[in-house]
Structure formats: structure tokens, C-alpha cells
Write an enzyme that holds these catalytic residues in place. Sequence first.
Site, PDB file in Angstrom:
ATOM      1  N   TYR A  72      16.826  -6.649  -5.837  1.00  0.00           N
ATOM      2  CA  TYR A  72      17.501  -5.507  -5.229  1.00  0.00           C
ATOM      3  C   TYR A  72      17.616  -5.761  -3.731  1.00  0.00           C
ATOM      4  CZ  TYR A  72      18.339  -0.638  -3.720  1.00  0.00           C
ATOM      5  OH  TYR A  72      18.860   0.508  -3.155  1.00  0.00           O
TER       6      TYR A  72
ATOM      7  N   ASP B 168      15.993 -12.331   1.538  1.00  0.00           N
ATOM      8  CA  ASP B 168      15.845 -10.893   1.734  1.00  0.00           C
ATOM      9  C   ASP B 168      14.347 -10.608   1.856  1.00  0.00           C
ATOM     10  OD1 ASP B 168      16.753  -7.879  -0.156  1.00  0.00           O
ATOM     11  OD2 ASP B 168      15.451  -8.229   1.565  1.00  0.00           O
TER      12      ASP B 168
ATOM     13  N   LYS C  49      11.548  -1.916   6.333  1.00  0.00           N
ATOM     14  CA  LYS C  49      10.192  -1.436   6.031  1.00  0.00           C
ATOM     15  C   LYS C  49       9.200  -1.661   7.185  1.00  0.00           C
ATOM     16  CE  LYS C  49      11.269  -2.117   1.164  1.00  0.00           C
ATOM     17  NZ  LYS C  49      11.292  -0.789   0.548  1.00  0.00           N
TER      18      LYS C  49
END
Length: 428
Positions: free
Chosen positions: A144, A239, A267
Site C-alpha cells: 500500500y 516506500d 509517519k
Amino acid sequence: MKYKRSSALFKAAQKVIPGGVNSPVRAFKSVGGTPVFVERAKGAYLYDSDGNKLIDYIASWGPMILGHAYSPVIEAIKKRSELGTSFGIPTALETEIATLALDMVPNMDKIRFVNSGTEACMSAVRLARGVTHREKIIKFAGCYHGHSDAFLIQAGSGAVTFGSPSSPGVTKGTAKDTLLAPYNDLEVVTQLFKEYPDEIASIIVEPVAGNMGCIPPKKGFLEGLRKLCDQHKALLIFDEVMTGFRLAKGGAQELLNIKADIVTFGKVIGGGLPVGAFAAKNEIMHHLAPDGPVYQAGTLSGNPLAMAAGLAMLEALNDDSEMYSRLANKTKRLHHGFEEVLNTKSIPYQINRLGSMISLHFTEAPVIDFETAEKGNNIRFNKYFHGMLNEGIYLPPSAFESYFLNDALSIEDIDKTINAFQKTIETI
Ligand code: KE4
């Protein structure tokens, strides 16, 4: 534990927010039941709207690696907010956090800040396409990269999997430029490059997958992707929205000793405020506006509050070289504690772990990609989730998520979690 107040809050939220949440996974659709609403959090603990104290294993899906309301971050936000919250004009603070981030992360010359991991990944793919003048990308089923159209693509049929939209609103035109391969499968990637010579701009990959549960790369997988990208002059995008500043100061590039061409972050880098970022060498970054023609922009990019929170977080991580091994050891303790409990039962299971990322799968076969992750016994997982919640342990509300440990967790908290698991396992 009764969740009367959370249920009332959820009902009220559903009247004014789609599904009652601002991000789908929070709605507990995958595990059933009513989502817990939280009032506040400190260190390793969440305090929910029904007065329960819960040991937290999602850490806001990664950012709270040093625990909630970490004082240096809170102080930095308070101090900065008095100077004004947003200008849309450059500040020295952005240069400060950019310099520190580039000191911590290997192999990168410049970094651009945005407001989410999605934005970082979306921009990284546009940059790769702009640099290579190619249109297709390869991603991996189950990975994702945020909710940008190019990533909401599921595996089509057939060995060499064509993408097809995995969400209404994503066009076939978009889907045709996203090629799919199973995670840890170099064969299919090799074949895609044969099928589409000179058309593939980049491979985007979670160097350690965290959106199928935690799935570490097989030995040679990332090295193979690096080689294929070099051979075919495509760019390798790591990623690291999840793994960045979590697996090591320098993230997966440092821990796994592999060089990507572009790395995305989110994050942890924002210390709990909305920050994403992407970084690359000068020869790639000079294609990015305003230096070059690849356009990317954002009103709140480099927002001073978010930069202050992120800088305080990165400074704390940079100054505490023991943190990563400490956190990895706590995760190992949890792993071994769960294993001891499970080995007294005849329940098939797999536990995947790397650094402070871990996940438990109720399945026989090793979980190495989305297909094997999907074979998990979800009914059992849901009972496990709710059983642990009733014991005061807040786990990710989906079998397809990694757990994120935070350094505020004490050994006692880990042992309490293992005891809670001992009780829960009797009920599933
Ligand atoms: P955001 O746009 O949610 O900041 O980042 C998207 C993203 C990109 N790349 C990776 C590897 C990610 O894990 C994410 C977001 N992670 C999910 C948790 N699996 C966020 C939780 C949510 O969607 O609410």
C-alpha cells in the site's frame, strides 16, 4: 469491556462523517464490533472514551515510535505555535529538519516535504516518470502506497498480471499504467520488463511490507529489484513511509544495505503531525519544480508546526543510538512470548518480525506475499483482536496490518500483553 460511550460517539460521527471515521481502517469493519474512541494518550497507553486504559500496539500506525505525547515534541509544538502556525513562506526550520533527515538517511542529497505518505508516493512516481519519460510503474499486490489512483490497482488475471482498478473512480486509463507482481517474486518482475521494454519508469516497493501484516523481503529480492532497475534504466522507489526512521535511523536502506533511487517517508518523520517527504540524489531532484519541469506543490508543505514536531522527533531518534536495538528486543520478547503460548496449542500460526514490526497470522504456510497472507483464518483473528481488546490490549483492527511497537512500552507491558494472549488463546 463495555464500549457504551464509544458506541454513542460512533453513532454521532456516522451522521456527519462517511462511515463515522476519517480513515476506513479505524471503523473496525474488518474485525467487526464498534470502534473504540480515544480521549487521550501518554507513553504506551491509550485512554479511551469509556475510561479504559489500553496498551497501544499501533502507535498511530507508526508515528508514535517514542510513545504518545512525547514531551520534547509537545514542547516544540507549543513553542513554535506561539510564533504563528503557517506562512506559505520559507522558514529556516525547514532547512534544519531537511539537513538532519539527510544526515540520518544514506544515499540521498535532497528532500521535499509534503503532508502525507500518499502525497510523498504520488509525487515520487510522477518524478520517476518525469525523469525517465516513461509511463508504466510496477507495484506489488498487497503493498500500500496511499490512496492515489495509480496505487489503487489490484492484480488482474493471468501470470503477468495486468492492473485493474481496485476502487470505483480509478479509471482504466490509469490502471493500464500500473503493473502488478506478487511480493517477493522476481520472476514476474523480470517478465514484466520483458513484456514492456523501455516503458517502465519505476518499481515502487515497501522494502519491508507492512500492509499485509509484516512481510520481510526474501533474501535477494530487493537486490534483484535493484539489479533489474539498473539493467532497464528504471528507478527504484523505496516506500519507507512505515520503515523510515523506524527500522533504523537510516530506515530500510541502512538496515538492509540496499540503495534506492527515490525514498518516500511519512509517519515518524512528522512526529505525529501531518508530514510526508520524498528524497533522492541531486541528479533526480533537479527535475523537480521550481528547478525543473516536474510539478509538485502544497499550501501546507513544510508547515512550521509539523516541521517543529518532526525535528524534535528526529533529534530524539538521532541522539539515542540504543533505541532501535532496545525496541527490536522488546518486539523479540513479544514474539517469543506469543510463540510459547501458541506452542502449547494446536493452532496453525506464523509470526513475521523485523525490527519493531511484527504480525501474527493464523495460517499453516509461511506468509511471504498477499496470496499467503489472505489464507489466514480471519474469524480466528477477529476473536483474537476482540479478546485482546477485552484484556486491555489495542492491536491493529485488521489481519493485514503490522503492529508498531513504541519505546515507551515497558518489559512489564510486554509481559502483560503475553499474559493477555495466554487468556485470549483459550477463547479462539
Ligand atoms: P498516508 O497517506 O496514510 O500518510 O500514508 C500512506 C502510506 C504509504 N505507504 C505505506 C507503506 C503506508 O503504510 C501508508 C499508510 N499506512 C496505513 C496503515 N497501513 C495508514 C493507516 C490508515 O490508512 O489509516
